[in-house]
Design a protein around this motif. Sequence first.
Motif, PDB file in Angstrom:
ATOM      1  N   TYR A   1      74.884  21.321  51.927  1.00 19.58           N
ATOM      2  CA  TYR A   1      76.284  21.749  51.916  1.00 19.58           C
ATOM      3  C   TYR A   1      77.113  20.720  51.135  1.00 19.58           C
ATOM      4  O   TYR A   1      76.771  19.535  51.146  1.00 19.58           O
ATOM      5  CB  TYR A   1      76.826  21.817  53.347  1.00 19.58           C
ATOM      6  N   PRO A   2      78.209  21.144  50.526  1.00 17.31           N
ATOM      7  CA  PRO A   2      79.114  20.189  49.871  1.00 17.31           C
ATOM      8  C   PRO A   2      80.015  19.535  50.935  1.00 17.31           C
ATOM      9  O   PRO A   2      81.176  19.901  51.103  1.00 17.31           O
ATOM     10  CB  PRO A   2      79.899  21.065  48.902  1.00 17.31           C
ATOM     11  N   PHE A   3      79.454  18.586  51.661  1.00 22.66           N
ATOM     12  CA  PHE A   3      80.104  18.028  52.853  1.00 22.66           C
ATOM     13  C   PHE A   3      81.501  17.485  52.586  1.00 22.66           C
ATOM     14  O   PHE A   3      82.360  17.537  53.462  1.00 22.66           O
ATOM     15  CB  PHE A   3      79.220  16.943  53.472  1.00 22.66           C
ATOM     16  N   ASP A   4      81.749  16.966  51.396  1.00 20.55           N
ATOM     17  CA  ASP A   4      83.064  16.390  51.082  1.00 20.55           C
ATOM     18  C   ASP A   4      84.118  17.440  50.748  1.00 20.55           C
ATOM     19  O   ASP A   4      85.295  17.112  50.653  1.00 20.55           O
ATOM     20  CB  ASP A   4      82.956  15.414  49.896  1.00 20.55           C
ATOM     21  N   SER A   5      83.720  18.686  50.571  1.00 21.13           N
ATOM     22  CA  SER A   5      84.667  19.704  50.121  1.00 21.13           C
ATOM     23  C   SER A   5      85.606  20.196  51.234  1.00 21.13           C
ATOM     24  O   SER A   5      86.700  20.677  50.936  1.00 21.13           O
ATOM     25  CB  SER A   5      83.933  20.896  49.508  1.00 21.13           C
ATOM     26  N   ARG A   6      85.175  20.087  52.487  1.00 25.30           N
ATOM     27  CA  ARG A   6      85.982  20.547  53.619  1.00 25.30           C
ATOM     28  C   ARG A   6      85.713  19.652  54.823  1.00 25.30           C
ATOM     29  O   ARG A   6      84.548  19.356  55.123  1.00 25.30           O
ATOM     30  CB  ARG A   6      85.634  21.983  53.985  1.00 25.30           C
ATOM     31  N   PRO A   7      86.745  19.284  55.527  1.00 28.05           N
ATOM     32  CA  PRO A   7      86.557  18.395  56.694  1.00 28.05           C
ATOM     33  C   PRO A   7      85.598  18.962  57.748  1.00 28.05           C
ATOM     34  O   PRO A   7      84.826  18.213  58.339  1.00 28.05           O
ATOM     35  CB  PRO A   7      87.963  18.237  57.271  1.00 28.05           C
ATOM     36  N   GLU A   8      85.620  20.277  57.971  1.00 33.31           N
ATOM     37  CA  GLU A   8      84.770  20.857  59.012  1.00 33.31           C
ATOM     38  C   GLU A   8      83.277  20.729  58.699  1.00 33.31           C
ATOM     39  O   GLU A   8      82.435  20.806  59.596  1.00 33.31           O
ATOM     40  CB  GLU A   8      85.139  22.320  59.297  1.00 33.31           C
ATOM     41  N   LEU A   9      82.929  20.489  57.426  1.00 32.55           N
ATOM     42  CA  LEU A   9      81.521  20.362  57.063  1.00 32.55           C
ATOM     43  C   LEU A   9      80.930  19.012  57.461  1.00 32.55           C
ATOM     44  O   LEU A   9      79.712  18.857  57.493  1.00 32.55           O
ATOM     45  CB  LEU A   9      81.325  20.595  55.561  1.00 32.55           C
ATOM     46  N   LYS A  10      81.769  18.046  57.756  1.00 32.53           N
ATOM     47  CA  LYS A  10      81.282  16.728  58.182  1.00 32.53           C
ATOM     48  C   LYS A  10      81.053  16.750  59.691  1.00 32.53           C
ATOM     49  O   LYS A  10      81.721  16.062  60.459  1.00 32.53           O
ATOM     50  CB  LYS A  10      82.283  15.644  57.783  1.00 32.53           C
ATOM     51  N   HIS A  11      80.096  17.553  60.076  1.00 37.75           N
ATOM     52  CA  HIS A  11      79.808  17.773  61.495  1.00 37.75           C
ATOM     53  C   HIS A  11      78.308  18.005  61.657  1.00 37.75           C
ATOM     54  O   HIS A  11      77.662  18.584  60.776  1.00 37.75           O
ATOM     55  CB  HIS A  11      80.592  18.996  61.986  1.00 37.75           C
ATOM     56  N   GLN A  12      77.775  17.599  62.793  1.00 37.55           N
ATOM     57  CA  GLN A  12      76.347  17.746  63.064  1.00 37.55           C
ATOM     58  C   GLN A  12      75.874  19.194  62.928  1.00 37.55           C
ATOM     59  O   GLN A  12      74.746  19.442  62.523  1.00 37.55           O
ATOM     60  CB  GLN A  12      76.012  17.205  64.460  1.00 37.55           C
TER      61      GLN A  12
END
Length: 178
Positions: free
Chosen positions: A151-162
Amino acid sequence: MTDFLKHAVSRRPVAAALAVATCFAFSRRTAAASLALPAERPVLTVSGKIANTNKGDAAQFDRPMLEALGMSGFKTMTPWYPGPVRFDGVRMDRLLETVGASGDRVLAYALNDYTTELPVSDFAAYGVLLALKRDGEYMPVRDKGPLFIVYPFDSRPELKHQRFYSRSAWQLARLDVR
């Protein structure tokens, strides 16, 4: 109008409908047959609810076949590397479109027996990538290759999740569309 003409005219819509149905069925078979066989060793097998196959009920891809679908990429931080990493590969929504997927979730199986379930809705919503390259180089099996769902983890805050980190799968070998 004679009885013969009345009968012929009344059957015309049925004949037209049958012709359209036959053409549709033929075009679906043609689309399924249009998926080429891998010329090199397959690196990915997709099965389940798919319409386009090239090996029994599955679709097999070698690296050139995947690259031919069109490459995309992004740079992002991940929990697995100390700095930002550039990933290049095929968008997962494009891959599922190619195989004619009709399911709403995908089970991903890695070479190391890791399994994760991904909602198909994530693929277009977040631009999920089936990465073939990291920082411009193909990924070997010993370093999360040959394929890595990321996933493009830096593109959206919700993606920085387990929840999203666990949906990433490296050493990917097989997808099952459900």
